[in-house]
Motif scaffolding. Sequence first.
Motif, PDB file in Angstrom:
ATOM      1  N   MET A 370      44.713  23.165  45.110  1.00 32.86           N
ATOM      2  CA  MET A 370      44.462  24.595  44.951  1.00 32.86           C
ATOM      3  C   MET A 370      44.254  25.024  43.505  1.00 32.86           C
ATOM      4  SD  MET A 370      44.326  25.290  48.037  1.00 32.86           S
ATOM      5  CE  MET A 370      43.914  27.002  47.766  1.00 32.86           C
ATOM      6  N   VAL A 371      44.251  24.095  42.561  1.00 34.62           N
ATOM      7  CA  VAL A 371      44.124  24.496  41.159  1.00 34.62           C
ATOM      8  C   VAL A 371      42.780  25.173  40.892  1.00 34.62           C
ATOM      9  CG1 VAL A 371      43.233  22.243  40.393  1.00 34.62           C
ATOM     10  CG2 VAL A 371      44.435  23.736  38.780  1.00 34.62           C
ATOM     11  N   GLN A 372      41.701  24.686  41.510  1.00 28.80           N
ATOM     12  CA  GLN A 372      40.375  25.294  41.315  1.00 28.80           C
ATOM     13  C   GLN A 372      40.349  26.761  41.741  1.00 28.80           C
ATOM     14  OE1 GLN A 372      37.323  23.546  43.763  1.00 28.80           O
ATOM     15  NE2 GLN A 372      35.811  25.129  43.266  1.00 28.80           N
ATOM     16  N   PRO A 373      40.738  27.104  42.979  1.00 29.04           N
ATOM     17  CA  PRO A 373      40.701  28.519  43.362  1.00 29.04           C
ATOM     18  C   PRO A 373      41.709  29.376  42.605  1.00 29.04           C
ATOM     19  CG  PRO A 373      41.637  27.187  45.123  1.00 29.04           C
ATOM     20  CD  PRO A 373      41.051  26.235  44.140  1.00 29.04           C
ATOM     21  N   ILE A 374      42.872  28.840  42.271  1.00 33.07           N
ATOM     22  CA  ILE A 374      43.856  29.654  41.559  1.00 33.07           C
ATOM     23  C   ILE A 374      43.327  30.054  40.189  1.00 33.07           C
ATOM     24  CG2 ILE A 374      46.116  29.582  40.428  1.00 33.07           C
ATOM     25  CD1 ILE A 374      47.130  27.969  42.816  1.00 33.07           C
ATOM     26  N   LEU A 375      42.749  29.103  39.461  1.00 30.26           N
ATOM     27  CA  LEU A 375      42.181  29.431  38.147  1.00 30.26           C
ATOM     28  C   LEU A 375      41.031  30.418  38.282  1.00 30.26           C
ATOM     29  CD1 LEU A 375      42.190  25.919  36.399  1.00 30.26           C
ATOM     30  CD2 LEU A 375      43.754  27.855  36.013  1.00 30.26           C
ATOM     31  N   THR A 376      40.228  30.253  39.331  1.00 30.15           N
ATOM     32  CA  THR A 376      39.123  31.186  39.566  1.00 30.15           C
ATOM     33  C   THR A 376      39.640  32.585  39.846  1.00 30.15           C
ATOM     34  OG1 THR A 376      37.686  29.437  40.422  1.00 30.15           O
ATOM     35  CG2 THR A 376      37.159  31.707  41.052  1.00 30.15           C
ATOM     36  N   ASN A 377      40.676  32.698  40.667  1.00 32.80           N
ATOM     37  CA  ASN A 377      41.227  34.015  40.997  1.00 32.80           C
ATOM     38  C   ASN A 377      41.819  34.713  39.779  1.00 32.80           C
ATOM     39  OD1 ASN A 377      40.601  33.850  43.773  1.00 32.80           O
ATOM     40  ND2 ASN A 377      42.439  32.649  44.168  1.00 32.80           N
ATOM     41  N   ILE A 378      42.450  33.949  38.917  1.00 34.07           N
ATOM     42  CA  ILE A 378      42.993  34.529  37.686  1.00 34.07           C
ATOM     43  C   ILE A 378      41.852  35.041  36.808  1.00 34.07           C
ATOM     44  CG2 ILE A 378      44.231  34.025  35.548  1.00 34.07           C
ATOM     45  CD1 ILE A 378      45.935  32.041  37.175  1.00 34.07           C
ATOM     46  N   HIS A 379      40.796  34.250  36.730  1.00 32.03           N
ATOM     47  CA  HIS A 379      39.638  34.669  35.930  1.00 32.03           C
ATOM     48  C   HIS A 379      39.003  35.939  36.496  1.00 32.03           C
ATOM     49  CE1 HIS A 379      35.697  34.706  34.039  1.00 32.03           C
ATOM     50  NE2 HIS A 379      35.148  34.663  35.237  1.00 32.03           N
ATOM     51  N   THR A 380      38.742  35.955  37.810  1.00 30.61           N
ATOM     52  CA  THR A 380      38.088  37.132  38.386  1.00 30.61           C
ATOM     53  C   THR A 380      38.980  38.363  38.265  1.00 30.61           C
ATOM     54  OG1 THR A 380      38.909  36.514  40.595  1.00 30.61           O
ATOM     55  CG2 THR A 380      36.697  35.789  39.997  1.00 30.61           C
ATOM     56  N   GLY A 381      40.295  38.185  38.395  1.00 31.11           N
ATOM     57  CA  GLY A 381      41.204  39.316  38.225  1.00 31.11           C
ATOM     58  C   GLY A 381      41.134  39.886  36.825  1.00 31.11           C
ATOM     59  N   SER A 382      41.078  39.001  35.821  1.00 27.72           N
ATOM     60  CA  SER A 382      40.999  39.483  34.435  1.00 27.72           C
ATOM     61  C   SER A 382      39.682  40.181  34.167  1.00 27.72           C
ATOM     62  CB  SER A 382      41.184  38.313  33.462  1.00 27.72           C
ATOM     63  OG  SER A 382      40.113  37.385  33.557  1.00 27.72           O
ATOM     64  N   VAL A 383      38.610  39.679  34.777  1.00 26.32           N
ATOM     65  CA  VAL A 383      37.298  40.323  34.627  1.00 26.32           C
ATOM     66  C   VAL A 383      37.317  41.715  35.254  1.00 26.32           C
ATOM     67  CG1 VAL A 383      34.896  40.225  35.426  1.00 26.32           C
ATOM     68  CG2 VAL A 383      35.974  38.190  34.449  1.00 26.32           C
TER      69      VAL A 383
END
Length: 562
Positions: A370-383
């Motif tokens: 799940m590391v790929q989606p978790i990092l993506t979700n953190i990025h999209t949240g910050s955006v």
Amino acid sequence: MRKHLTPGLLALVAILGGALAIRLYGLEHGLPFIYHSDESQHFVPYAVDMFGGSFNPHYFQNPSDYTYLVHIALWLHGFDDIARQYVVDPSDIYETARLVAVALALLGVAAMYAVGRRLWGMFEGLVAAAVIAFAVLPVAYSRYAVTDVGVLLPMALTLYATVKIHEDGARRYYVLAGLGLGLTVGFKYTAGLVLVPVLVAVALRARNARQSVREVATGVAIVGGLALLVFALTNPYFLLDIDEAVDELRSQRFAAGDPKPGQVEQNPYGFYLSSLTWGIGWGALVAAAAGLVWELRRNRTRAILLALFPLILFAYLGLDAERYFARWLLPAYPVLALFAGVAIAGLARAVSERRVVQALAVAALAAVAMVQPILTNIHTGSVMRKDDTRELARNYMLANLPNGTRIVVDAVAIRDDYDLPLLGIERKPGEPEFVSGFGAPPKEHPGGYPPEPVRTTRYLEDLRPGRIDEYRDKGFCVVITMSWLRERAEIAGLDDAVAYYNRLDRESKVLFRANPYDDPDDPVPFDFDQTHLYYDKRYDRTGPEVVIRKLDRCRDGISRRV
């Protein structure tokens, strides 16, 4: 009390806490402006309209379960004058509706744990819950006020009932299947295809238990009757206004077969397979494939019953399709999550016979998956936490353009209109007032099928270089363009629209540019799914590239409001 706080439940609480935190991160994006067209045009407006006295949503393109839940949540919120609030500042309304989506997603996460644990064990349930908790699509569509994640809970219940009908045959599982099926269709029509594996399970049970025709008919009647009853209770006006509902469904089906300008031509089956690599993530996808193989070797019938729905949905979505979106495959994600749980839990048990070691192995393997989606979700949240490019453009206009400036705005959906300077929000005292014009042509009602194109499509198909002369003639010297519209025209090969944008480049100067990328020289190509979800790491903020231009040789037609 402590006896009930098992390690599994404690781990589930941690997963739910993470799932909630990652969804709340960026949840208020865009407010008070609503930039996603599905969010602005579908469920929330109809939930607000119900406060006018009628519970008929007059909207059947999607089922009504989510719309009614939003209406109930808004009623509990207790707005004094919700109709005015929706026009003046809908922030609280949309935040409430998004929280409904968050709650539905969390219920789906908990349901995945319960189903995985009951079918196999605690580890399988925890992994399945983690996949739904952190996969990109379930997170992304929990941050919008749309129906998609509502399907997760009833789908999990229906899948569980399907397996248990075959393996156990107790009457309660037929009841559960009917309830789950009715709720599933109440959130997403296409998810009703899960009826097929339910019927297969009923048939297999009848053969294995040598049931009579009467017993089989009774089981089918329980499933079908309860499903219809639940759907009727949660979507009553679908049946009361059946002609209107069927017309809208036919319209939706025709639209799916009509190319959407800006969507790259490709094989729909290839598209949906590739969408899984980012929608659920490579790690979970590989684990799901391994879990399917594992379960086929261990319990072939159970594996087939679970895999049947994703295969049928996959086949249906690609059938005569010219439009395809990753979220349309979201109802299949619970099955993928369960199979991922099978593989990761099975591998962990193979590592050691010690329970503690197995638990650590499950945690480590799940984290890697799940590391790929978790990092993506953190990025999209910050955006999403940053001001949208369209808001930056609005602020520039309010600060720099004279009151009464005539403006032409690219037709990118913002709530129910396309007036970028006002954004559908009531002006504050002292703010400049602008006059917008030259939007999409009026809707036509041919009285047949296929239905007329949506507003953005009509706008692009109507664009032509000669429009610029019309702008000058009527004093509309400020023109606002948005990269998504231009890119869609280029992808679709709309020559007149492309020529319009090229002429605009030549005959205007740039007053202001708002760019959403880390590096303006490295833009993200338009994509109907990933663009609106801000998946790409190159995004620094939400929105298209917005350019405010002043036409050369143009005399401003500053005027009063018209």
